[in-house]
Design an enzyme around this catalytic site. Structure first.
Site, PDB file in Angstrom:
ATOM      1  N   ASP A   1       0.822  -1.202   0.000  1.00 41.60           N
ATOM      2  CA  ASP A   1       0.000   0.000   0.000  1.00 41.60           C
ATOM      3  C   ASP A   1       0.864   1.264   0.000  1.00 41.60           C
ATOM      4  O   ASP A   1       1.808   1.392   0.793  1.00 41.60           O
ATOM      5  CB  ASP A   1      -0.897  -0.006   1.247  1.00 41.60           C
ATOM      6  CG  ASP A   1      -1.826   1.179   1.304  1.00 41.60           C
ATOM      7  OD1 ASP A   1      -2.701   1.289   0.429  1.00 41.60           O
ATOM      8  OD2 ASP A   1      -1.676   2.001   2.229  1.00 41.60           O
TER       9      ASP A   1
ATOM     10  N   GLU B   1       1.674  -0.028  -4.811  1.00 42.30           N
ATOM     11  CA  GLU B   1       0.840   1.127  -5.132  1.00 42.30           C
ATOM     12  C   GLU B   1       1.741   2.343  -4.983  1.00 42.30           C
ATOM     13  O   GLU B   1       2.258   2.611  -3.898  1.00 42.30           O
ATOM     14  CB  GLU B   1      -0.347   1.254  -4.186  1.00 42.30           C
ATOM     15  CG  GLU B   1      -1.201   2.486  -4.499  1.00 42.30           C
ATOM     16  CD  GLU B   1      -2.150   2.870  -3.376  1.00 42.30           C
ATOM     17  OE1 GLU B   1      -3.105   3.630  -3.650  1.00 42.30           O
ATOM     18  OE2 GLU B   1      -1.935   2.441  -2.227  1.00 42.30           O
TER      19      GLU B   1
ATOM     20  N   ASP C   1      -2.231   4.094 -11.949  1.00 42.21           N
ATOM     21  CA  ASP C   1      -3.407   4.964 -11.861  1.00 42.21           C
ATOM     22  C   ASP C   1      -3.591   5.815 -13.118  1.00 42.21           C
ATOM     23  O   ASP C   1      -4.715   6.214 -13.429  1.00 42.21           O
ATOM     24  CB  ASP C   1      -3.299   5.874 -10.636  1.00 42.21           C
ATOM     25  CG  ASP C   1      -3.823   5.218  -9.370  1.00 42.21           C
ATOM     26  OD1 ASP C   1      -4.407   4.126  -9.458  1.00 42.21           O
ATOM     27  OD2 ASP C   1      -3.650   5.797  -8.286  1.00 42.21           O
TER      28      ASP C   1
ATOM     29  N   HIS D   1     -10.749  -0.585  -5.229  1.00 45.71           N
ATOM     30  CA  HIS D   1     -11.424  -0.195  -3.987  1.00 45.71           C
ATOM     31  C   HIS D   1     -11.279   1.303  -3.746  1.00 45.71           C
ATOM     32  O   HIS D   1     -12.204   1.954  -3.267  1.00 45.71           O
ATOM     33  CB  HIS D   1     -10.850  -0.985  -2.802  1.00 45.71           C
ATOM     34  CG  HIS D   1      -9.525  -0.495  -2.327  1.00 45.71           C
ATOM     35  ND1 HIS D   1      -8.314  -0.938  -2.854  1.00 45.71           N
ATOM     36  CD2 HIS D   1      -9.190   0.418  -1.374  1.00 45.71           C
ATOM     37  CE1 HIS D   1      -7.327  -0.322  -2.251  1.00 45.71           C
ATOM     38  NE2 HIS D   1      -7.819   0.504  -1.351  1.00 45.71           N
ATOM     39  N   ASP D   2     -10.109   1.876  -4.089  1.00 48.62           N
ATOM     40  CA  ASP D   2      -9.891   3.312  -3.895  1.00 48.62           C
ATOM     41  C   ASP D   2     -10.779   4.133  -4.808  1.00 48.62           C
ATOM     42  O   ASP D   2     -11.434   5.087  -4.379  1.00 48.62           O
ATOM     43  CB  ASP D   2      -8.418   3.663  -4.172  1.00 48.62           C
ATOM     44  CG  ASP D   2      -7.545   3.560  -2.944  1.00 48.62           C
ATOM     45  OD1 ASP D   2      -8.057   3.778  -1.824  1.00 48.62           O
ATOM     46  OD2 ASP D   2      -6.353   3.265  -3.097  1.00 48.62           O
TER      47      ASP D   2
END
Length: 581
Positions: A244, A281, A306, A378-379
């Site tokens: 994370d 991430e 992203d 999920h984000d």
């Protein structure tokens, strides 16, 4: 049994095990460590007291039967009889599936999730990526406020349930990846500062003081994190870890923590003779993270991308707020750039950050599978005020286009649970804090945050309301009904195509060729002999593919193969995958 704990500043440390208290002795070979022998067995309850303070759980606890504030329990990993013979499943060629145990089923347990593994095997994904499992206050939450980095949240079923889940996944040919959080610990039940300098105010993160990776005492803190990661991979036979927010791992030492971690994981993989991998991430767009150590990088095996999500989301929805702004200026150009160069921000100006951002990716030495592509996570779902999924924002045809792009792009694709059937349930932010002050702080903070962006406070779901979690649970009757069944069939077909056509897992990022018309809202790209076409416009589009004959492999709406003129006619809000002869 020997018990040990690192408490470098302590003058006295005692062990309480099964109600009996013993003084611990300093370890003469390891500064700061304390040791004691005591009779114990699997399930024995124990804890440590520093300088006659309260008895606290072990920082390296393998089990917290009564939650983060209770005593630890001994876990004998040798008691579990593994059933599955498992040689591992590597990252190249993978299709990941992100899953939150607490909402994947109404029961919210690992055993209940394991009962749904046949669905995932039938879908065709290769790895289940579990969101964090470490203990946190209460029963329900996302898991990113966990503590006890070796333990499994007891309401999910504890250590034995995770082993059963992994065993059943491996029996079906599915690898298992776990999301781990090293950049902070939750505010409740975090007793690490009592034991030693696990945190430092030398650096700060969005969650407060940083984990101590480079200040005095950081050798043991780094070892604490590395050994926790290895324990998950070794003791639970996991296949990989998702790390994370590694950009919040502030480390000024010559050997970065991520390099130390990747070295240890690769060494364990060699010892176990099966592939293991790390997926970061990262908000940095720094290719050094995924560059092999031998080439001067940190050696992490892949990272979330992203930029691909943001470009795709802007093209599909037209949203331009926040970090979507740079992508929304010309979303088709942004999408084309990410499909061919990985990063959109590779040294370019970022209006969201107010500065240049990123660094170019060397396509000649970076395999495409090192970037993970997705249309939802999920984000990206849960951090919307209402937790609305992509299917709630766009038509079924556009959602199918998103699936087409995600599952045929050069990257390692990842799905978020339920997207494969366009789940009608939202996925909202929820907590179950047992501390009333913390619960109110989270509730009011969430509402203030979204009120600042134009939402009415009363429209923001209350994270502490059990109904918020209930709304977020998947409805497993949906996949059998229209229109969900059609979407599920489309995902299965696309994943099957990925397995059938080597061009779709070709690691050469530079081999992708893209054409698009932003005004007409279509985009086409080539990967070897495979052609992928999406029409995001409402009107039919005529798309030139060249003179080579082509056959349709899959189409959301019926289409004819291109005629002698090489023009493909695609209905509005539809997508096609073809193979050229």
């Amino acid at each position: 049994m020997q018990f040990e704990v690192w408490a470098p500043g302590a003058g006295r440390v005692t062990l309480e095990c099964d109600g009996v208290t013993r003084a611990m002795e300093r370890d003469g070979q390891r500064p700061g460590w304390w040791c004691a022998e005591a009779e114990a067995r699997d399930g024995s309850r124990y804890g440590f007291a520093v300088d006659d303070g309260p008895v606290l759980p072990d920082p390296r606890s393998r089990r917290q039967p009564d939650g983060p504030d209770g005593l630890s329990a001994v876990v004998d990993h040798g008691r579990y009889a593994w059933r599955a013979e498992w040689a591992g499943r590597p990252l190249p060629g993978a299709v990941l599936y992100e899953l939150h145990v607490g909402t994947f089923t109404r029961e919210g347990t690992l055993d209940a999730a394991a009962d749904r593994l046949d669905h995932l095997a039938g879908l065709g994904v290769t790895h289940v990526e579990l969101m964090p499992l470490c203990p946190f206050p209460g029963r329900h939450g996302w898991g990113y406020e966990g503590v006890s980095l070796w333990a499994v949240h007891e309401p999910y079923g504890g250590p034995e349930a995770l082993k059963r889940f992994v065993d059943r996944a491996h029996e079906r040919g599915l690898g298992v990846v776990l999301d781990v959080v090293h950049n902070h610990l939750g505010p409740s039940g975090n007793y690490l500062p009592v034991f030693g300098p696990y945190f430092t105010d030398t650096h700060h993160t969005p969650w407060g003081v940083a984990v101590n990776l480079d200040a005095p005492g950081s050798d043991e803190v780094r070892a604490y994190l590395v050994e926790s990661a290895l324990a998950w991979l070794r003791d639970y036979r996991l296949d990989g870890l998702r790390l994370d927010a590694v950009h919040a791992l502030v480390d000024t030492r010559a050997c970065h923590f991520l390099e130390e971690l990747s070295t240890a994981v690769d060494s364990l993989a060699a010892d176990l003779d099966r592939p293991l991998f790390l997926i970061a991430e990262s908000d940095l767009n720094d290719p050094r993270i995924i560059t092999p150590r031998a080439e001067g990088g940190l050696g992490v095996h892949a990272q979330w991308n992203d930029d691909f999500h943001h470009a795709l989301h802007a093209a599909l929805t037209g949203e331009s707020q926040g970090y979507y702004a740079d992508f929304a200026r010309d979303p088709f150009a942004a999408l084309a750039k990410t499909l061919t160069r990985g990063y959109f921000h590779d040294g370019t100006w970022s209006s969201f950050r107010g500065r240049g951002h990123g660094r170019p990716l060397d396509r000649s030495r970076t395999a495409a599978h090192r970037l993970t592509g997705y249309s939802q996570t999920h984000d990206q779902v849960g951090n919307r005020a209402q937790g609305d999924r992509l299917a709630a924002l766009v038509s079924p045809g556009l959602a199918a286009c998103a699936a087409t792009l995600t599952l045929t792009a050069p990257f390692t694709p990842m799905l978020f649970m339920g997207e494969e059937w366009a789940a009608g349930t939202p996925w909202q932010f929820f907590t179950d804090h047992t501390d009333p002050e913390l619960a109110e702080a989270v509730r009011s903070g969430r509402r203030r945050e979204f009120a600042a962006h134009g939402w009415k406070e009363e429209d923001v779901p209350d994270p502490q309301d059990p109904a918020t979690r209930e709304r977020s649970c998947l409805d497993w009757s949906e996949p059998e009904r229209r229109p969900h069944a059609r979407v599920l069939d489309w995902y299965r077909r696309l994943i099957a195509l990925r397995a059938e056509h080597p061009d779709l897992t070709d690691p050469d990022l530079a081999d992708t060729r893209v054409a698009y018309d932003g005004e007409a809202r279509w985009l086409a790209f080539r990967r070897g002999d495979v052609r992928v076409v999406v029409n995001l416009g409402t009107e039919p589009a005529q798309i030139p593919l060249g003179g080579r004959p082509a056959r349709v492999l899959a189409a959301w709406d019926p289409v004819e193969a291109p005629g002698p003129d090489g023009v493909l006619r695609v209905p509005g809000e539809s997508s096609v995958v073809l193979a050229q002869e």
